[in-house]
Design a protein around this motif. Structure first.
Motif, mmCIF file in Angstrom:
data_model
loop_
_atom_site.group_PDB
_atom_site.id
_atom_site.type_symbol
_atom_site.label_atom_id
_atom_site.label_comp_id
_atom_site.label_asym_id
_atom_site.label_seq_id
_atom_site.Cartn_x
_atom_site.Cartn_y
_atom_site.Cartn_z
ATOM 1 N N GLN A 159 104.574 -24.097 13.579
ATOM 2 C CA GLN A 159 103.952 -25.463 13.537
ATOM 3 C C GLN A 159 104.249 -26.155 14.854
ATOM 4 O OE1 GLN A 159 106.691 -27.360 10.798
ATOM 5 N NE2 GLN A 159 105.628 -26.372 9.122
ATOM 6 N N THR A 160 105.017 -25.745 15.668
ATOM 7 C CA THR A 160 105.170 -26.266 16.869
ATOM 8 C C THR A 160 104.078 -25.845 17.835
ATOM 9 O OG1 THR A 160 107.568 -26.503 16.953
ATOM 10 C CG2 THR A 160 106.619 -26.778 19.051
ATOM 11 N N TYR A 161 103.691 -24.617 17.730
ATOM 12 C CA TYR A 161 102.538 -24.167 18.643
ATOM 13 C C TYR A 161 101.296 -24.600 18.178
ATOM 14 C CZ TYR A 161 105.703 -20.487 20.382
ATOM 15 O OH TYR A 161 106.825 -19.755 21.008
ATOM 16 N N LEU A 162 101.124 -25.065 16.807
ATOM 17 C CA LEU A 162 99.780 -25.556 16.138
ATOM 18 C C LEU A 162 99.787 -26.970 16.724
ATOM 19 C CD1 LEU A 162 99.990 -24.007 12.648
ATOM 20 C CD2 LEU A 162 98.378 -23.426 14.551
ATOM 21 N N LYS A 163 100.841 -27.656 16.815
ATOM 22 C CA LYS A 163 100.864 -29.034 17.039
ATOM 23 C C LYS A 163 100.343 -29.036 18.620
ATOM 24 C CE LYS A 163 104.007 -30.956 13.956
ATOM 25 N NZ LYS A 163 105.396 -31.562 13.687
ATOM 26 N N ILE A 164 101.172 -28.185 19.607
ATOM 27 C CA ILE A 164 100.852 -28.028 20.903
ATOM 28 C C ILE A 164 99.088 -27.658 21.166
ATOM 29 C CG2 ILE A 164 101.182 -27.078 23.197
ATOM 30 C CD1 ILE A 164 104.056 -26.612 22.235
ATOM 31 N N GLY A 165 98.753 -26.767 20.521
ATOM 32 C CA GLY A 165 97.624 -26.253 20.491
ATOM 33 C C GLY A 165 96.458 -27.468 20.153
ATOM 34 N N ALA A 166 96.749 -28.306 19.263
ATOM 35 C CA ALA A 166 95.764 -29.249 18.521
ATOM 36 C C ALA A 166 95.903 -30.518 19.678
ATOM 37 C CB ALA A 166 96.389 -30.113 17.184
ATOM 38 N N CYS A 167 96.964 -30.663 20.219
ATOM 39 C CA CYS A 167 97.042 -31.738 21.515
ATOM 40 C C CYS A 167 96.302 -31.247 22.505
ATOM 41 C CB CYS A 167 98.544 -32.035 21.869
ATOM 42 S SG CYS A 167 99.542 -32.925 20.490
ATOM 43 N N VAL A 168 96.389 -30.113 22.870
ATOM 44 C CA VAL A 168 95.668 -29.458 23.918
ATOM 45 C C VAL A 168 93.943 -29.558 23.863
ATOM 46 C CG1 VAL A 168 95.057 -27.266 25.360
ATOM 47 C CG2 VAL A 168 97.471 -27.852 25.035
ATOM 48 N N LEU A 169 93.615 -29.284 22.653
ATOM 49 C CA LEU A 169 92.179 -29.308 22.194
ATOM 50 C C LEU A 169 91.641 -30.778 22.016
ATOM 51 C CD1 LEU A 169 89.878 -27.682 20.974
ATOM 52 C CD2 LEU A 169 90.564 -28.084 18.780
ATOM 53 N N VAL A 170 92.536 -31.829 21.627
ATOM 54 C CA VAL A 170 92.042 -33.260 21.751
ATOM 55 C C VAL A 170 92.074 -33.596 23.269
ATOM 56 C CG1 VAL A 170 92.688 -35.417 20.987
ATOM 57 C CG2 VAL A 170 93.114 -33.490 19.313
ATOM 58 N N GLY A 171 92.784 -33.306 23.926
ATOM 59 C CA GLY A 171 92.777 -33.410 25.178
ATOM 60 C C GLY A 171 91.377 -33.100 25.978
ATOM 61 N N LEU A 172 91.047 -31.901 25.748
ATOM 62 C CA LEU A 172 90.041 -31.336 26.400
ATOM 63 C C LEU A 172 88.752 -31.942 25.975
ATOM 64 C CD1 LEU A 172 90.852 -27.165 26.370
ATOM 65 C CD2 LEU A 172 90.610 -28.735 28.238
ATOM 66 N N CYS A 173 88.757 -32.174 24.519
ATOM 67 C CA CYS A 173 87.631 -32.842 23.939
ATOM 68 C C CYS A 173 87.479 -34.403 24.680
ATOM 69 C CB CYS A 173 87.842 -32.980 22.605
ATOM 70 S SG CYS A 173 87.536 -31.524 21.566
ATOM 71 N N TYR A 174 88.563 -34.759 24.723
ATOM 72 C CA TYR A 174 88.573 -36.320 25.433
ATOM 73 C C TYR A 174 87.998 -36.358 27.080
ATOM 74 C CZ TYR A 174 90.171 -40.932 27.289
ATOM 75 O OH TYR A 174 90.027 -42.092 28.104
#
Length: 444
Positions: free
Chosen positions: A12-27
């Motif tokens: 779950q922690t890895y998924l959250k980190i990955g989601a944050c990274v993906l959102v940052g890249l999109c931004y």
């Protein structure tokens, strides 16, 4: 069980980190794309500005090439004409069979840019010189310089355009030059076409009324001009636009004042709602002038308004030759690239800024119908006000005596049904009206 729980939490922690990274890249990708769009838009705007700045120079070069080409054609035509004339002189009787030189280009200025010719320019220059000489002679004959000192109230001065100076004579085709001065002031053509602000108000924001000292200092090196019109056609145009029918809200109070003062009514009956008649307006002008009152700028005489005897105008244009005279002024001022290529305003806008009648019928076509309501005595009194303008600008006032009644209403009533007695009043001279006009000229 504990191991599975740990692995589940890590996942779950890895998924959250990955989601944050993906959102940052999109931004950051979104910001990068917007930056690129802004940069491209700025580049296109800069290119458009550069192109707009270079356009006048291109137009000037094009106009210069066209003028040179016409001059070459005109020179060739003149050489051919000389050659044919010489051949005819030597041939004697065979001259009648020789071909005539081609006619010069027509003297029309419907399209000023493409129909300019040196011959038309020279003819216009001679006519304008004749007008200036005629005005100077009349001014000297009646010593009008002393009676009407310079009045800078309605002058427009544009020092940035070869010291262009214009005195705005209302109801003398002034709307076009008001439009031109707004272009010189830097207003965009599209803005002038859609704005509801009055052109005079726009122009005064950029060209404030000059001081007398400033005007007199600038005049010797300036290209100064004004446009004039037949004086009686001008006051008729002002009456139709401002007072007839009481349709102009700004002048409605004045129209009611004239009606109450000069119109008879049945006792106890209501006042008619329509505005003053032309005859009532003329009686109002005569009374105001006799009392030394200040005239509205739309019917103030030009001699007291623009003071042409005290201001040595370079050019005196006339509404009868407005297109030709305007083109001459524009070329003398070197403003071809700014003014000659302008498109016309929409018809609705032209009517509004030009104060034109809704019917579209010009006042000069109706002058005989309106002046038929006057008598000779009234015409004599009206001429005391405007006779100087007739003389200064070489207009014929005598034709109006063929339009009016030869006797007055009082004379007709006194005759008690008998034959009317013709008026014995004579045409007023300029000197007979100068005393009252001098006071009024100062006020105007």
């Amino acid at each position: 069980m504990l191991i599975r729980l740990r692995y589940g939490r890590r996942l779950q922690t890895y998924l959250k980190i990955g989601a944050c990274v993906l959102v940052g890249l999109c931004y950051f990708a979104f910001l990068f794309r917007e930056s690129l769009n802004a940069y491209e838009h700025r580049e296109r705007a800069t290119a458009a500005e550069l192109e707009a700045e270079s356009e006048p120079s291109k137009q000037q070069l094009k106009l210069k090439r066209q003028q040179l080409q016409r001059q070459r054609i005109l020179a060739k035509q003149q050489e051919q004409g000389k050659g044919i004339a010489g051949g005819n002189a030597s041939a004697g009787s065979s001259s009648s069979q020789a071909a005539a030189p081609p006619p010069p280009p027509p003297a029309t200025t419907l399209n000023p840019v493409y129909e300019y010719s040196e011959e038309l320019h020279s003819r216009t220059e001679r006519e304008l010189q004749r007008r200036s000489e005629h005005l100077a002679a009349v001014c000297d004959r009646y010593k009008l310089q002393e009676k009407y000192p310079p009045n800078p109230w309605e002058f427009f001065v544009s020092p940035g355009h070869n010291n262009l100076v214009w005195c705005n004579v209302f109801k003398a085709a002034s709307s076009t030059w008001m439009y031109y001065f707004n272009i010189l002031a830097g207003y965009d053509v599209k803005y002038l076409q859609r704005t509801e602000t009055q052109p005079l108000e726009l122009a005064r924001k950029r060209f404030p009324r000059p001081e007398l000292g400033e005007l007199m200092e600038l005049l010797p090196s300036a290209l100064s001009f004004l446009f004039v019109r037949d004086p009686f056609e001008r006051i008729l145009s002002a009456y139709r636009n401002k007072l007839e029918g009481n349709k102009n809200t700004f002048y409605k109070a004045l129209g009611n004042k004239i009606v109450h003062r000069y119109r008879k009514r049945n006792l106890g009956g209501p006042w008619p709602r329509c505005g003053p008649t032309f005859e009532e307006f003329v009686r109002f002008l005569i009374a105001e002038h006799a009392a030394g009152k200040r005239f509205d700028e739309h019917w103030a005489p030009v001699y007291s308004f623009c003071t042409p005897c005290s201001v040595n105008f370079t050019i005196i244009g006339k509404t009868e030759t407005f297109q030709r005279d305007s083109e001459f002024i524009i070329r003398q001022a070197g403003l071809e690239s700014l003014l000659l290529g302008l498109g016309k305003l929409p018809q609705r806008k032209q009517r509004k800024i030009g104060n034109q009648a809704r019917s579209g019928v010009k006042s000069e076509a109706l002058v005989e119908r309106y002046f038929a309501d006057l008598d000779r005595s009234t015409l004599d009194q009206l001429l005391k006000i405007y006779r100087i303008d007739f003389e200064l600008f070489d207009y014929d006032y005598r034709r109006y005596y063929d339009m009016v009644h030869p006797w007055s209403l009082e004379q007709s009533t006194a005759a008690s049904g008998g034959p009317a007695v013709a008026s014995t009043s004579t045409t007023p001279s300029i000197s007979s009206g100068l005393a009252g006009q001098s006071t009024q000229g100062q006020a105007t």
